[in-house]
Design a protein around this motif. Structure first.
Motif, PDB file in Angstrom:
ATOM      1  N   ILE A  73       0.839  -1.204   0.000  1.00 34.47           N
ATOM      2  CA  ILE A  73       0.000   0.000   0.000  1.00 34.47           C
ATOM      3  C   ILE A  73       0.872   1.251   0.000  1.00 34.47           C
ATOM      4  O   ILE A  73       0.587   2.225  -0.712  1.00 34.47           O
ATOM      5  N   ARG A  74       1.938   1.251   0.772  1.00 31.67           N
ATOM      6  CA  ARG A  74       2.841   2.406   0.795  1.00 31.67           C
ATOM      7  C   ARG A  74       3.503   2.618  -0.570  1.00 31.67           C
ATOM      8  O   ARG A  74       3.704   3.758  -1.002  1.00 31.67           O
ATOM      9  N   VAL A  75       3.825   1.528  -1.236  1.00 31.65           N
ATOM     10  CA  VAL A  75       4.436   1.660  -2.570  1.00 31.65           C
ATOM     11  C   VAL A  75       3.435   2.208  -3.571  1.00 31.65           C
ATOM     12  O   VAL A  75       3.760   3.090  -4.377  1.00 31.65           O
ATOM     13  N   ARG A  76       2.200   1.716  -3.519  1.00 29.56           N
ATOM     14  CA  ARG A  76       1.193   2.103  -4.512  1.00 29.56           C
ATOM     15  C   ARG A  76       0.711   3.527  -4.310  1.00 29.56           C
ATOM     16  O   ARG A  76       0.537   4.272  -5.278  1.00 29.56           O
ATOM     17  N   GLU A  77       0.486   3.929  -3.068  1.00 27.35           N
ATOM     18  CA  GLU A  77      -0.118   5.231  -2.796  1.00 27.35           C
ATOM     19  C   GLU A  77       0.907   6.342  -2.586  1.00 27.35           C
ATOM     20  O   GLU A  77       0.654   7.491  -2.955  1.00 27.35           O
ATOM     21  N   LYS A  78       2.054   6.018  -1.984  1.00 23.96           N
ATOM     22  CA  LYS A  78       3.036   7.051  -1.651  1.00 23.96           C
ATOM     23  C   LYS A  78       4.347   6.933  -2.423  1.00 23.96           C
ATOM     24  O   LYS A  78       5.259   7.743  -2.213  1.00 23.96           O
ATOM     25  N   LYS A  79       4.449   5.913  -3.283  1.00 20.13           N
ATOM     26  CA  LYS A  79       5.701   5.680  -4.018  1.00 20.13           C
ATOM     27  C   LYS A  79       6.890   5.592  -3.058  1.00 20.13           C
ATOM     28  O   LYS A  79       7.969   6.132  -3.318  1.00 20.13           O
ATOM     29  N   TYR A 131      -5.021  -4.217  -3.191  1.00 22.57           N
ATOM     30  CA  TYR A 131      -6.449  -4.241  -2.856  1.00 22.57           C
ATOM     31  C   TYR A 131      -7.199  -5.381  -3.543  1.00 22.57           C
ATOM     32  O   TYR A 131      -8.406  -5.532  -3.333  1.00 22.57           O
ATOM     33  N   ARG A 132      -6.530  -6.161  -4.363  1.00 25.42           N
ATOM     34  CA  ARG A 132      -7.194  -7.267  -5.042  1.00 25.42           C
ATOM     35  C   ARG A 132      -7.193  -8.554  -4.230  1.00 25.42           C
ATOM     36  O   ARG A 132      -7.771  -9.551  -4.642  1.00 25.42           O
ATOM     37  N   GLY A 133      -6.512  -8.556  -3.113  1.00 29.03           N
ATOM     38  CA  GLY A 133      -6.496  -9.725  -2.251  1.00 29.03           C
ATOM     39  C   GLY A 133      -5.610 -10.859  -2.730  1.00 29.03           C
ATOM     40  O   GLY A 133      -5.774 -12.010  -2.305  1.00 29.03           O
TER      41      GLY A 133
END
Length: 330
Positions: A73-79, A131-133
């Motif tokens: 999540i940190r990689v996807r949203e905050k790079k 988020y796709r599980g």
């Protein structure tokens, strides 16, 4: 008279003797000794890059499911580069595991496969959607395999053999299907293999030849003492010399005849011939019409009449005109 026994000098220690001999050597002798000893024999411990790499990646601990999701999540949203670094390093052992499975296809260097797999792992980190599980290792394995497969096909031989989807399918399944048929008691004929793999029989034969055939340099001589090379048997796709000379001669004849016909023209016809028909950058029909006060259509009709007259005159002057000069005047 009593002889006095001569005392012997104490034996010089072996180490001290070697040190003394070393001190007596000249710099040139030292250089000769250094070059005489191979580099491998001077090493105290054998150098194995693969083992060193395997030891290093053991220092990176595996992630729990919760840590993996959080980092993704940190990689996807905050790079987050630090999160991406942890995702990559914690899955380096996965790359090695997959590389070991592919090593039976590529026996030259396991490190090359690992390197390509690591590139695929980097791509997976950038493309993964937490988020796709889906578990990251499962998703990354497809990217890792894809890069390894691409590397194997591109480096299997000098000539690429997996340039289409069907060829890639045959490359990885042909040998396995052939072994399966033999185990079942069938003869692995191309027709049967084509039916099992859902491809054409010709494609099976071509891939079998590619995988089984060797590579020969075009500069290699034909035979043991042959003077000809294999490259000399490749047909030349260029125009033959005699055809080039014939074309040049026909062009010269045509230009001379056109110069003769030019002497017959005058006025508007001569202007159209020079500045429209023979010019490299011809004037437009509208420009001719404006120059002589005629319509564009009238200028076109004059040009068409000149071309018809030229063709008729050339047919009378040049034998076999249509056969030899049809490509020059259309």
């Amino acid at each position: 008279m009593v002889k006095r026994e001569r005392k012997k000098a104490p034996a010089r220690p072996k180490k001290a003797k070697e040190t003394a001999e070393k001190d007596e050597r000249t710099p040139a002798q030292e250089a000769d000794l250094v070059t005489a000893v191979p580099v491998r024999e001077r090493g105290l411990v054998p150098y194995d890059p693969l083992q060193i790499y395997l030891m290093e990646i053991k220092n990176y601990k595996l992630l729990t499911r919760e840590e993996e999701i959080e980092l993704a999540i940190r990689v996807r949203e905050k790079k987050d580069k630090q999160a991406a670094y942890r995702l990559v390093t914690s899955n380096l052992r996965l790359v090695v595991k997959i590389a070991m499975d592919f090593h039976r296809y590529w026996t030259r260097s396991l490190l090359d496969l690992i390197q390509e797999g690591n590139v695929g792992l980097l791509q997976a980190v950038g493309k993964f959607d937490p988020y796709r599980g889906i578990k990251f290792s499962y998703y990354a394995s497809f990217w890792i395999k894809a890069y390894m497969l691409k590397f194997i096909m591109e480096n299997w031989k000098l000539v690429k053999i997996g340039t289409t989807q069907t060829q890639r399918k045959l490359f990885f399944n042909l040998a396995k299907e052939r072994d399966r048929l033999i185990a079942q008691g069938f003869s692995p004929e191309p027709k049967l293999l084509a039916e099992r793999l859902d491809v054409r029989e010709k494609e099976v034969e071509e891939m079998s030849q590619r995988l089984g055939g060797g590579e020969v340099s075009l500069n290699a001589p034909v035979g043991d003492e042959g003077k000809e090379v294999y490259g000399s048997f490749i047909p030349d796709t260029g125009v033959a010399v005699d055809e080039q000379l014939s074309t040049q001669e026909n062009r010269r004849i045509l230009l001379n005849k056109l110069s003769e016909y030019r002497e017959r023209l005058s006025g508007k016809e001569l202007d159209i011939f020079d500045n429209r028909i023979m010019a490299e950058q011809p004037m437009t029909l509208q420009e001719f019409g404006d120059k002589y006060g005629i319509s564009r259509e009238r200028a076109r009709q004059i040009q068409e009449r000149i071309i018809r007259n030229i063709k008729s005159w050339l047919k009378e002057e040049i034998p076999n005109f249509e056969e030899n000069f049809g490509s020059f005047i259309k």
